[in-house]
Motif scaffolding. Structure first.
Motif: not given
Length: 401
Positions: A270-287
């Protein structure tokens, strides 16, 4: 369209003083890696060969690399000879003689050159898409995940595309569905099972993703939430606000068989962006915490039960993933396909398959074909989880613990 015109010009020049072009077959947006039978216009041309009144006795190709790839022409040659139809190429300055050693060598060289061009073009495109996702967080197409919708994000970053009027797009929380996604993550973090979450959504009459958008998952009926749908949403990192690309493999030349579920690439691809690109629906910690719940289950006494092979075992006859199962104070796995359905089985049900984790570890420890560098069964589990490669287990070993 310019490509079509200059290929037509090449074909006209090739047959000047020999004949005229009476019909035209031109595939648009179709990979040359596909055989002629898998391209709409090329397939129509092959079908026309069977018509005794077809009105032509030769096929003229404007450019070899646009018509063939690799060894497609040698496979097509017997069909053309059977129907008495010649093939004209600019490289041979006339009809191809499939029995001429010089023409045979030329066809082999052109096929290799065409395949090399396809590979180079594919490599350039993939490299560019990786960079656009990782560095820019750019949306590269496809349907938005459940909980999001597409909105305008300004002029296209490519100047040529911007001049043509194309616009950038990005994800924005969908007011009708974003709340359901947040609720699912909250319920999972609160200890609810995937089944209880799906059941609650169905009881509340909330439409599932394929119910809202039937084209999203055409292989599903779209009338109910399922465990797989809930699990897919809870495992999608796009809900953290980061753009993700290459989660599922590119469609093959033959396409995905009807009814077969969507497969995912290993997470390492998978290729994941380094920065947020849109509004999150869950925090990274919770994910991240939600993903850990899949492999670690808490018992009623508060202790954590760990299952090494969670998500890595499949029942060979039915193809379903085996579920983790704690019994007699030890971890195990089972397949209850047909025993948990709300409908009466049409055929005789298989016996429930039970496997103890310690038995699996003992079998792997003495396995003669462990990959190089694998010293223990735990190392093998780590390798399988990194590759996301489920192993099949036959029902012939079914037993009760």
């Amino acid at each position: 369209m310019s490509s079509r015109h200059w290929q037509r010009d090449c074909a006209n020049e090739l047959v000047t003083a020999h004949g005229v072009i009476v019909a035209e077959y031109f595939d648009v947006g179709c990979s040359r890696r596909r055989g002629w039978g898998q391209r709409p216009q090329a397939a129509a041309l092959l079908a026309a060969l069977d018509d005794p009144d077809r009105g032509f006795d030769a096929i003229v190709v404007g450019e070899y690399e646009r018509a063939f790839s690799a060894n497609q022409l040698p496979h097509l040659a017997p069909v053309l000879e059977h129907h008495g139809v010649q093939l004209w190429l600019p490289e041979t300055d006339g009809p191809v003689d499939h029995h001429n050693p010089t023409h045979q060598a030329l066809i082999m060289m052109l096929g290799a050159q065409s395949r090399r061009e396809v590979q180079r073009a594919r490599s350039r495109v993939i490299t560019a898409m990786r960079a656009q996702t990782r560095e820019q967080g750019r949306y590269l197409g496809g349907r938005p995940p459940y909980g999001y919708r597409l909105v305008d994000a300004g002029p296209h970053p490519n100047a040529a595309h911007a001049r043509w009027g194309r616009r950038r797009q990005r994800f924005e929380p969908d007011p009708a569905t974003a709340g359901h996604v947040r609720w699912m993550f909250a319920q999972r973090l609160d200890g609810q099972s995937l089944a209880s979450i799906a059941r609650a959504l169905n009881d509340a009459g909330i439409p599932c993703p394929s119910g809202i958008d039937p084209n999203r998952n055409p292989h599903r009926r779209g009338d109910r939430w399922t465990l797989r749908t809930v699990a897919a949403i809870l495992a999608n990192p796009r809900y953290t606000g980061r753009q993700v690309w290459n989660r599922q493999p590119a469609q093959t030349d033959t396409g995905r068989p009807e009814g077969e579920p969507v497969r995912r690439n290993p997470t390492v691809d998978w290729v994941v962006s380094k920065q947020r690109a849109h509004t999150a629906l869950v925090s990274e910690q919770d994910f991240v915490a939600t993903q850990a719940i899949r492999a670690h289950r808490s018992a009623h006494d508060g202790t954590t039960r760990r299952y090494l092979f969670t998500g890595l075992l499949r029942c060979r006859p039915c193809g379903r993933r085996m579920e983790a199962h704690w019994i007699n104070q030890r971890p195990g796995y089972r397949c209850r396909h047909g025993h948990t359905s709300t409908q009466q089985p049409a055929n005789r049900r298989h016996k429930i398959l039970y496997l103890r984790e310690d038995h699996i570890l003992a079998s792997l420890a003495d396995h003669p074909r462990l990959p190089d560098g694998i010293q223990t069964p735990h190392d093998l589990v780590t390798l399988l989880r990194r590759r996301k490669s489920p192993s099949s287990v036959t029902r012939n070993t079914a037993h009760r613990p």
